[in-house]
Design an enzyme around this catalytic site. Structure first.
Site, mmCIF file in Angstrom:
data_model
loop_
_atom_site.group_PDB
_atom_site.id
_atom_site.type_symbol
_atom_site.label_atom_id
_atom_site.label_comp_id
_atom_site.label_asym_id
_atom_site.label_seq_id
_atom_site.Cartn_x
_atom_site.Cartn_y
_atom_site.Cartn_z
ATOM 1 N N CYS A 39 1.381 -19.350 1.351
ATOM 2 C CA CYS A 39 2.482 -19.364 2.109
ATOM 3 C C CYS A 39 2.443 -18.887 3.554
ATOM 4 O O CYS A 39 2.417 -17.514 3.491
ATOM 5 C CB CYS A 39 3.714 -19.495 1.443
ATOM 6 S SG CYS A 39 5.107 -20.198 2.431
ATOM 7 N N HIS A 47 4.652 -28.705 -1.267
ATOM 8 C CA HIS A 47 4.999 -27.554 -0.908
ATOM 9 C C HIS A 47 5.829 -27.490 0.624
ATOM 10 O O HIS A 47 6.965 -27.039 0.112
ATOM 11 C CB HIS A 47 3.582 -26.788 -0.578
ATOM 12 C CG HIS A 47 3.764 -25.297 -0.160
ATOM 13 N ND1 HIS A 47 3.017 -24.334 -0.789
ATOM 14 C CD2 HIS A 47 4.322 -24.691 1.109
ATOM 15 C CE1 HIS A 47 3.739 -23.024 -0.058
ATOM 16 N NE2 HIS A 47 4.208 -23.374 0.946
ATOM 17 N N GLU A 48 5.605 -28.359 1.479
ATOM 18 C CA GLU A 48 6.424 -28.327 2.602
ATOM 19 C C GLU A 48 7.722 -28.997 2.293
ATOM 20 O O GLU A 48 8.831 -28.586 2.814
ATOM 21 C CB GLU A 48 5.833 -29.264 3.901
ATOM 22 C CG GLU A 48 4.302 -28.452 4.017
ATOM 23 C CD GLU A 48 4.473 -26.992 4.262
ATOM 24 O OE1 GLU A 48 5.462 -26.306 4.833
ATOM 25 O OE2 GLU A 48 3.520 -26.276 4.143
ATOM 26 N N HIS A 104 9.991 -26.434 0.814
ATOM 27 C CA HIS A 104 10.688 -25.532 1.753
ATOM 28 C C HIS A 104 12.115 -26.192 2.338
ATOM 29 O O HIS A 104 13.103 -25.623 2.716
ATOM 30 C CB HIS A 104 9.533 -25.325 3.161
ATOM 31 C CG HIS A 104 8.764 -24.474 2.691
ATOM 32 N ND1 HIS A 104 9.074 -23.143 2.640
ATOM 33 C CD2 HIS A 104 7.707 -24.115 2.775
ATOM 34 C CE1 HIS A 104 8.055 -22.375 2.571
ATOM 35 N NE2 HIS A 104 6.967 -22.915 2.837
#
Length: 170
Positions: free
Chosen positions: A88, A130-131, A134
């Site tokens: 990351c 993953h994004e 966030h």
């Protein structure tokens, strides 16, 4: 366009839930442009708005197939599982194995406000998950199965290079 400062682990903004984008105006379009430039400058494959200090549900991704800009992305379907190594931009020097779906379908808006659907498999599925994590204040380290040290990362990179060479010869 401008390269923005990438927030790093320990910055409280990375742990907050981002707000839905209600209006796609010039500020959001500038944010998309800046995020893409920032992601490319950092050699990343994805970047979420909180990573540049903005609590909006906006991500950019490019796994090698061209830039994807997603506003208010939502995973609407997922299946299977895969374990892959993630890193990351907000946690430099750290990598680990994370279990993710093998395939996801994401609905979002593009910069023109049009609804789009993206199907992701393998690396794209990982990047989408993953994004989007966030945007909910979740970091990959929250889901890591096992951390990977730099020596193991280098061995894996070398194995990938060798496999590519073998595939190209065969």
């Amino acid at each position: 366009m401008a390269v923005r400062f990438i927030r790093e682990d320990g910055d409280e903004i990375l742990r907050k839930v981002s707000k839905k984008v209600d209006v796609i105006d010039e500020r959001i379009k500038t944010l998309l442009d800046d995020m893409a430039e920032t992601m490319y400058a950092a050699n990343g494959v994805g970047l979420a708005a909180p990573q540049v200090g903005v609590l909006k549900r906006v991500v950019v991704i490019d796994v090698g197939d061209g830039l994807m800009e997603l506003i208010n992305p939502e995973i609407v379907e997922q299946e299977g599982e895969q374990i892959d190594i993630e890193g990351c931009l907000s946690i430099p020097g750290v990598a680990g194995e994370v279990k993710r779906p093998a395939r996801v379908v994401v609905e979002a808006l593009n910069r023109e406000g049009e609804k789009i659907t993206v199907e992701g498999k393998e690396l794209l599925a990982v990047a989408l998950c993953h994004e989007i994590d966030h945007l909910d204040g979740i970091l990959f380290t929250d889901k890591v199965i096992r951390f990977i040290d730099e020596d193991e990362m280098e061995r894996r990179r070398e194995n990938k290079r060798r496999n590519k060479i073998r595939q190209n010869k065969g």
